[in-house]
Scaffold this active site. Structure first.
Site, PDB file in Angstrom:
ATOM      1  N   ASN A 172      56.134  44.090  39.819  1.00 15.51           N
ATOM      2  CA  ASN A 172      56.837  45.362  40.008  1.00 15.51           C
ATOM      3  C   ASN A 172      56.472  45.869  41.402  1.00 15.51           C
ATOM      4  OD1 ASN A 172      57.931  47.888  39.983  1.00 15.51           O
ATOM      5  ND2 ASN A 172      56.385  48.778  38.616  1.00 15.51           N
ATOM      6  N   TRP A 173      57.428  45.746  42.316  1.00 17.10           N
ATOM      7  CA  TRP A 173      57.130  46.123  43.709  1.00 17.10           C
ATOM      8  C   TRP A 173      57.235  47.618  43.968  1.00 17.10           C
ATOM      9  CZ3 TRP A 173      59.868  41.957  47.247  1.00 17.10           C
ATOM     10  CH2 TRP A 173      59.150  40.758  47.143  1.00 17.10           C
ATOM     11  N   LYS A 174      57.705  48.373  42.986  1.00 16.89           N
ATOM     12  CA  LYS A 174      57.870  49.823  43.166  1.00 16.89           C
ATOM     13  C   LYS A 174      58.688  50.071  44.449  1.00 16.89           C
ATOM     14  CE  LYS A 174      53.427  50.203  40.966  1.00 16.89           C
ATOM     15  NZ  LYS A 174      52.581  51.169  40.288  1.00 16.89           N
ATOM     16  N   HIS A 223      59.176  52.506  32.775  1.00 17.23           N
ATOM     17  CA  HIS A 223      57.889  52.489  33.481  1.00 17.23           C
ATOM     18  C   HIS A 223      57.299  53.897  33.501  1.00 17.23           C
ATOM     19  CE1 HIS A 223      54.948  52.105  36.707  1.00 17.23           C
ATOM     20  NE2 HIS A 223      54.950  50.814  36.445  1.00 17.23           N
ATOM     21  N   GLU A 256      55.954  55.548  35.762  1.00 20.18           N
ATOM     22  CA  GLU A 256      56.334  56.367  36.931  1.00 20.18           C
ATOM     23  C   GLU A 256      57.726  56.953  36.746  1.00 20.18           C
ATOM     24  OE1 GLU A 256      55.370  53.377  39.855  1.00 20.18           O
ATOM     25  OE2 GLU A 256      53.257  53.634  39.355  1.00 20.18           O
ATOM     26  N   GLU A 288      51.129  49.314  29.339  1.00 19.07           N
ATOM     27  CA  GLU A 288      50.568  49.736  30.619  1.00 19.07           C
ATOM     28  C   GLU A 288      49.854  51.074  30.443  1.00 19.07           C
ATOM     29  OE1 GLU A 288      52.559  47.636  34.106  1.00 19.07           O
ATOM     30  OE2 GLU A 288      53.623  49.496  33.765  1.00 19.07           O
ATOM     31  N   GLY A 308      47.544  51.304  39.223  1.00 16.47           N
ATOM     32  CA  GLY A 308      47.298  51.643  40.616  1.00 16.47           C
ATOM     33  C   GLY A 308      45.947  52.296  40.868  1.00 16.47           C
ATOM     34  N   SER A 313      46.414  47.404  37.161  1.00 16.67           N
ATOM     35  CA  SER A 313      45.413  46.850  38.078  1.00 16.67           C
ATOM     36  C   SER A 313      45.060  45.392  37.773  1.00 16.67           C
ATOM     37  CB  SER A 313      44.158  47.739  38.088  1.00 16.67           C
ATOM     38  OG  SER A 313      44.480  49.034  38.565  1.00 16.67           O
ATOM     39  N   GLY A 353      51.630  45.387  39.672  1.00 17.08           N
ATOM     40  CA  GLY A 353      52.128  46.231  40.752  1.00 17.08           C
ATOM     41  C   GLY A 353      51.526  45.818  42.086  1.00 17.08           C
ATOM     42  N   GLY A 354      50.480  46.542  42.513  1.00 14.40           N
ATOM     43  CA  GLY A 354      49.903  46.363  43.848  1.00 14.40           C
ATOM     44  C   GLY A 354      49.635  44.923  44.241  1.00 14.40           C
TER      45      GLY A 354
HETATM   46  C1  PEP Z   1      52.763  48.695  37.550  1.00 15.31           C
HETATM   47  O1  PEP Z   1      53.278  49.327  38.459  1.00 15.31           O
HETATM   48  O2  PEP Z   1      53.442  48.380  36.575  1.00 15.31           O
HETATM   49  C2  PEP Z   1      51.354  48.340  37.665  1.00 15.31           C
HETATM   50  C3  PEP Z   1      50.775  47.790  36.638  1.00 15.31           C
HETATM   51  O3  PEP Z   1      50.726  48.623  38.874  1.00 15.31           O
HETATM   52  P1  PEP Z   1      49.259  48.110  39.351  1.00 15.31           P
HETATM   53  O4  PEP Z   1      49.185  46.641  39.039  1.00 15.31           O
HETATM   54  O5  PEP Z   1      49.219  48.412  40.800  1.00 15.31           O
HETATM   55  O6  PEP Z   1      48.262  48.882  38.552  1.00 15.31           O
END
Ligand code: PEP
Length: 261
Positions: free
Chosen positions: A21-23, A107, A109, A179, A185, A224, A245-246
């Site tokens: 997930n590149w956001k 998600h 966010e 999640e 994040g 994370s 994500g990151g």
């Molecule tokens: C996400 O955005 O779905 C996520 C899990 O982010 P991160 O891996 O950065 O915590």
């Protein structure tokens, strides 16, 4: 076959999904450059389904760069109607028309900043499935819920409002992502045991509505995930993959997450 043995057999049959997930990161040029590097790193990775979800405007570049590879391209959201006067929205048929095959729905966010609710999640899942997209449906509790002992009731509510209204045929096509919002994040990954306990609870929720087909449902962990914790997470039989994500923004890091074996 005894009940327990049958469950074990089924759980071993779940093909992992590792999704990025590149956001709101990367433009079209950066997307193409990432995929030029990443395709080579995962060309032989047949143990999992690999999905990359860039921002909407990067999807055509991503689809082009991933053509003929084992990488599937997904969107990060959609709107549930096919077309109409809905400024700024993107529909499921628009996504399939450009070669997108997966979509993230619900998600945290989207829930936190853009008013996503369990009701809109349910409508988006149906719209995605009607168009032939594979939805990754996100659920997860806030830190205050976990600290207040409310994790299970929050997950139960998200399941009943967003997922349990599906038909069995629709349910069979979705992937769930657990999640915990406090892990997204933040660098605070849930321990494999905490994640697995939540996955077991989620599976029990969908089992009570959909019966044995719950054993085939992939439940991903997100929060994370990094190259150095993916192996321990994936060692839990209840964890069927990861939504990242990151760490998915770097081709080498995401490549080593995919190649966790
Ligand atoms: C996400 O955005 O779905 C996520 C899990 O982010 P991160 O891996 O950065 O915590």
């Amino acid at each position: 076959m005894a009940g327990e043995a049958a469950l074990l057999f089924c759980s071993n049959m779940r093909t992992p999904v590792i999704a990025a997930n590149w956001k709101m990161y990367k433009n079209a040029g950066e997307t193409a450059a990432f995929l030029r590097q990443f395709t080579g790193l995962v060309a032989k990775s047949a143990h999992a389904e690999i999905v990359v979800c860039p921002p909407f405007v990067d999807l055509p570049a991503a689809v082009d760069a991933a053509r003929g590879t084992n990488i599937h391209i997904g969107a990060q959201d959609l709107f549930w109607l096919k077309e109409g006067a809905y400024t700024g929205e993107i529909s499921a048929p628009m996504l399939t028309a450009i070669g997108c095959t997966w979509v993230i729905i619900g998600h945290s966010e989207r829930r936190q900043y853009f008013g996503e609710t369990d009701d809109s999640v349910a409508k988006k899942i149906v719209a995605a499935l009607d168009a032939g997209l594979k939805p990754i449906v996100c659920v997860g509790e806030l830190l205050e819920h976990r600290e207040g002992g409310l994790t299970e009731s929050v997950l139960a509510k998200q399941c009943s409002g967003g997922i349990c209204g599906l038909t069995p045929e629709q349910f069979a096509k979705i992937v769930i992502a657990y999640e915990p919002v406090w892990a997204i994040g933040t660098g605070h990954t849930a321990t494999p045991e905490i994640a697995a306990a939540a996955h077991t609870f989620l599976r029990s929720q969908v089992r009570s509505r959909f019966g044995a087909s719950a054993e085939s449902c992939r439940i991903l962990y997100g929060g994370s995930v990094k190259p150095d914790n993916i192996k321990a997470l994936m060692a839990q039989p209840e964890i069927d993959g990861a939504l990242v994500g990151g760490a998915s923004l770097d081709a080498a890091a995401f490549g080593s997450i995919v190649n966790y074996l």
